[in-house]
Design a protein around this motif. Structure first.
Motif, PDB file in Angstrom:
ATOM      1  N   GLN A   5       0.835  -1.196   0.000  1.00 17.73           N
ATOM      2  CA  GLN A   5       0.000   0.000   0.000  1.00 17.73           C
ATOM      3  C   GLN A   5       0.870   1.247   0.000  1.00 17.73           C
ATOM      4  O   GLN A   5       1.819   1.349   0.760  1.00 17.73           O
ATOM      5  N   PHE A   6       0.549   2.192  -0.870  1.00 18.68           N
ATOM      6  CA  PHE A   6       1.258   3.456  -0.963  1.00 18.68           C
ATOM      7  C   PHE A   6       0.323   4.579  -0.526  1.00 18.68           C
ATOM      8  O   PHE A   6      -0.863   4.561  -0.838  1.00 18.68           O
ATOM      9  N   GLN A   7       0.865   5.564   0.139  1.00 21.98           N
ATOM     10  CA  GLN A   7       0.070   6.750   0.460  1.00 21.98           C
ATOM     11  C   GLN A   7      -0.193   7.556  -0.812  1.00 21.98           C
ATOM     12  O   GLN A   7      -1.262   8.096  -1.009  1.00 21.98           O
ATOM     13  N   SER A   8       0.824   7.646  -1.651  1.00 27.14           N
ATOM     14  CA  SER A   8       0.676   8.318  -2.942  1.00 27.14           C
ATOM     15  C   SER A   8       1.729   7.764  -3.894  1.00 27.14           C
ATOM     16  O   SER A   8       2.705   7.158  -3.472  1.00 27.14           O
TER      17      SER A   8
END
Length: 72
Positions: A5-8
């Motif tokens: 999972q990436f924040q952005s």
């Protein structure tokens, strides 16, 4: 199951065989081959001037890229 999972995310460019996928993906029947030769060197000493340089990359490969056979 692995979850990443990436924040952005920031994508500078998409070219050749790049893709951006989200969700469940299954990519079948795509192939791509590419070869890139790069040279790296240095100029050392004092008062050097380089005009109209000619560069050579020694590529000892006997086989570079397998021809692409793509089904339509």
């Amino acid at each position: 199951m692995v979850r990443i999972q990436f924040q952005s995310i920031h994508i500078d460019g998409i070219a050749e065989t790049s893709s951006v996928n989200r969700g469940t993906n299954r990519i079948i029947g795509r192939r791509h081959s590419e070869k890139l030769n790069q040279g790296l060197g240095e100029i050392s000493g004092e008062h050097n001037v380089v005009l109209g340089g000619k560069h050579t990359v020694q590529d000892g490969d006997t086989f570079d890229v397998k021809p692409s056979t793509r089904k339509s």
